[in-house]
Design a protein around this motif. Structure first.
Motif, short mmCIF file in Angstrom:
data_model
loop_
_atom_site.label_atom_id
_atom_site.label_comp_id
_atom_site.label_asym_id
_atom_site.label_seq_id
_atom_site.Cartn_x
_atom_site.Cartn_y
_atom_site.Cartn_z
N LYS A 175 37.59 29.96 44.45
CA LYS A 175 37.70 28.76 43.63
C LYS A 175 36.85 28.80 42.37
O LYS A 175 37.14 28.08 41.40
CB LYS A 175 37.32 27.53 44.45
N ASP A 176 35.81 29.64 42.34
CA ASP A 176 34.92 29.67 41.19
C ASP A 176 35.25 30.77 40.19
O ASP A 176 34.52 30.96 39.22
CB ASP A 176 33.47 29.82 41.66
N TYR A 177 36.35 31.48 40.40
CA TYR A 177 36.74 32.56 39.49
C TYR A 177 37.64 32.01 38.38
O TYR A 177 38.77 32.47 38.19
CB TYR A 177 37.47 33.66 40.25
N ALA A 178 37.15 31.05 37.63
CA ALA A 178 37.98 30.45 36.58
C ALA A 178 38.36 31.47 35.51
O ALA A 178 39.48 31.43 34.98
CB ALA A 178 37.23 29.28 35.94
N ASP A 179 37.47 32.40 35.19
CA ASP A 179 37.75 33.39 34.14
C ASP A 179 38.88 34.34 34.51
O ASP A 179 39.54 34.90 33.64
CB ASP A 179 36.49 34.21 33.83
N TRP A 197 41.33 33.46 36.98
CA TRP A 197 42.03 32.60 37.92
C TRP A 197 43.38 33.18 38.34
O TRP A 197 43.68 33.32 39.53
CB TRP A 197 42.21 31.22 37.32
N LEU A 198 44.22 33.53 37.39
CA LEU A 198 45.57 33.99 37.71
C LEU A 198 45.54 35.36 38.38
O LEU A 198 46.38 35.66 39.24
CB LEU A 198 46.43 34.02 36.46
N SER A 199 44.59 36.19 38.00
CA SER A 199 44.46 37.50 38.65
C SER A 199 44.04 37.31 40.10
O SER A 199 44.60 37.93 41.02
CB SER A 199 43.44 38.35 37.90
N GLU A 200 43.03 36.47 40.34
CA GLU A 200 42.55 36.26 41.70
C GLU A 200 43.61 35.59 42.57
O GLU A 200 43.66 35.81 43.78
CB GLU A 200 41.28 35.39 41.67
N ALA A 201 44.47 34.79 41.96
CA ALA A 201 45.52 34.12 42.73
C ALA A 201 46.60 35.09 43.19
O ALA A 201 47.48 34.72 43.97
CB ALA A 201 46.15 32.99 41.89
N ARG A 202 46.54 36.32 42.74
CA ARG A 202 47.49 37.34 43.18
C ARG A 202 46.94 38.16 44.35
O ARG A 202 47.62 39.07 44.84
CB ARG A 202 47.82 38.28 42.02
N GLU A 203 45.72 37.87 44.79
CA GLU A 203 45.10 38.65 45.84
C GLU A 203 44.82 37.80 47.07
O GLU A 203 44.52 36.62 46.96
CB GLU A 203 43.79 39.28 45.34
#
Length: 518
Positions: free
Chosen positions: A437-441, A443-449
């Protein structure tokens, strides 16, 4: 094609991964039409700094070798110029011309140069500068019976990638010779058919590699301290080495001074940083090497040739960007195969909690940011900075709604009636959100993992099934800093009956050895 002013030069821009027999005939006809005097073909090889990607599978120096041999066989006078990749720009033609001038001193102008280009979008950029265009495969004079043009080089390359042997009949002998001599046919096929790596050689196009490198470097010393005592000297390989931070620490370890240190990285940005560090004298050990490879594209190392394999924060990416169990098992098997008997694989990564599918109730803070009436569905079309600012401004509870929209693995949850901050969901889904949740920078990359797709019991079953023995040092642990600073201040966890739950494990350390008698 304008024949009124015989050109001194034919500018031929393109990636030139594969040359065709048609191109040889066409360029020779252009040279003949120019009449007396020698015409020089200027090959502007674009994306010259890219290799081992779907769009650019062949390294520049091999492309250059094929062009030189092509020119010799065709009787053409050629100059080959590398043009490094640039961001998309309407000034691409001007950038290419300036690159040629800097590299060769040739100031090509519309008065003395004909541009050979079959790509309409590129050709028009040169037309705007006043250059005449020869269409190559798109030239109306080159049309075959029925109106179709000759096969373009990329179409022939796709034949090669598909295992269609007729590519050899269409490709020029110079290309066939270079690809065969340097064993690039299998490389091209592996890269072109890779299910994991993107067109430009990374796992995701939305990752901010600058922040990624900084975060990994900050934690490198802690990671090395975690695994150092399990490292077996000899040939030490760090797969997914990032910018080489772990290998820098291994390089400083006196006990490993006689070891070979090898980094393997698929992302072009990170691989180039490793090469730069080595060139700048960042390693004292002369036997430090870096390879740009994807281990799922085929064996990287010979069987039984590696003493220690290190992987940090890698296996969840193989799971996420590949075909989950199929890709992960193929990776583990490749590690086992290249490990010497008695050698070790050390894997440190995120991990799903035990009993990951049980239902829990998660309470999230609603007061630490905005609570819009609905999550947005258009973040993928926004600039990265706008995405980061929007996500960072949401409350922890609203950020869950947004994550559920962007998370490609699906995150079903049910609001708990009577409390806007409480939701019911699986423990794995709860931790997948809370640890991202804190990976705003990014965000879209982390949402793929997916971080929590595998739990420790799954790992033990997979490793032993492949043939590894699991060292007693293996186990799960919880990142207390993340819990204390990122999760606990804004969230709490409970059973469905309301009984509080402690935060589960977040990471795993696996020390897997290949038995000596194998």
């Amino acid at each position: 094609m304008d024949d009124q002013q015989p050109p001194s030069y034919v500018l031929f821009p393109g990636r030139h991964h594969l040359l065709t027999r048609f191109q040889a005939d066409y360029l020779c006809r252009l040279a003949d039409r120019a009449g007396p005097g020698e015409v020089t073909v200027v090959w502007a090889v674009t994306s010259a700094n890219h290799e081992n990607t779907r769009r650019n599978p062949v390294p520049y120096h091999r492309r250059e070798a094929a062009i030189e041999r092509f020119s010799l066989l065709a009787g053409l006078r050629s100059v080959v110029v590398p043009v490094f990749d640039t961001a998309p720009t309407e000034r691409f033609a001007e950038v290419t011309l300036k690159s040629i001038a800097v590299a060769t001193g040739l100031e090509l102008t519309p008065a003395d140069t004909l541009v050979a280009c079959s790509t309409p979008g590129v050709a028009v950029l040169y037309e705007k500068l006043g250059f005449a265009i020869a269409g190559v495969e798109a030239d109306p004079e080159a049309a075959l019976p029925g109106g179709a043009g000759p096969e373009r080089p990329w179409d022939v390359l796709l034949r090669l990638a598909a295992g269609d042997g007729t590519w050899r009949e269409l490709a020029h002998p110079a290309t066939v010779d270079v690809l065969d001599r340097y064993r690039l046919v299998d490389v091209v096929r592996a890269v072109a058919n890779d299910p994991v790596v993107g067109d430009e050689g990374g796992l995701t196009a939305t990752r901010d590699y600058r922040t990624y490198v900084e975060a990994f470097a900050d934690g490198a010393a802690r990671k090395w301290e975690l695994v150092r005592r399990h490292v077996r000297p000899g040939r030490i390989v760090d797969i997914g080495c990032g910018a080489g931070a772990i290998l820098e620490l291994a390089d400083r370890d006196p006990a490993l001074r006689e070891s070979d240190l090898v980094g393997v990285e698929v992302a072009r940005h990170l691989y180039e940083e490793c090469v730069h560090k080595k060139a700048q004298g960042g390693f004292g050990n002369p036997n430090v090497y870096f390879y740009r490879r994807n281990v799922l594209g085929g064996a990287v190392f010979p069987p039984r040739s590696v003493d220690t394999t290190l992987t940090f924060a890698l296996t969840h990416e193989i799971w996420s960007y590949g075909e989950r169990w199929e890709s992960l098992r193929r990776f583990v098997q490749a590690i086992y195969d290249h490990t010497v008997p008695g050698g070790v694989w050390i894997n440190s990564d995120v991990c799903g909690p035990d009993n990951r599918d049980r239902r829990v109730v998660l309470r999230l803070d609603t007061t630490d940011g905005a609570n819009p009436p609905a999550p947005r569905t258009d973040l993928a079309g926004l600039p990265p900075g706008d995405v980061a600012r929007y996500v960072a401004g949401l409350s922890t509870r609203a950020r869950l709604d947004q994550f559920a929209v962007d998370y490609r693995f699906g995150l079903p949850f049910e609001p708990v009636e009577g409390d806007a901050g409480r939701v019911s969901l699986t423990l794995a889904d709860a931790m997948d959100y809370l640890t991202r949740k804190d990976y705003a920078d990014n965000w879209l990359s982390e949402a793929r993992e997916q971080f929590c797709g595998i739990e420790f019991a799954d790992w033990k079953a997979l490793l032993t099934d492949v043939g590894f023995e699991i060292d007693f040092a293996s186990g799960t642990f919880r990142n207390e800093w993340i819990v204390d600073n990122r999760i606990a201040p804004v969230a709490s966890l409970a059973r469905p009956d309301g009984q509080p739950l402690d935060w589960p494990v977040t990471h795993v350390l696996l020390v897997a050895r290949r038995p000596r008698n194998t």
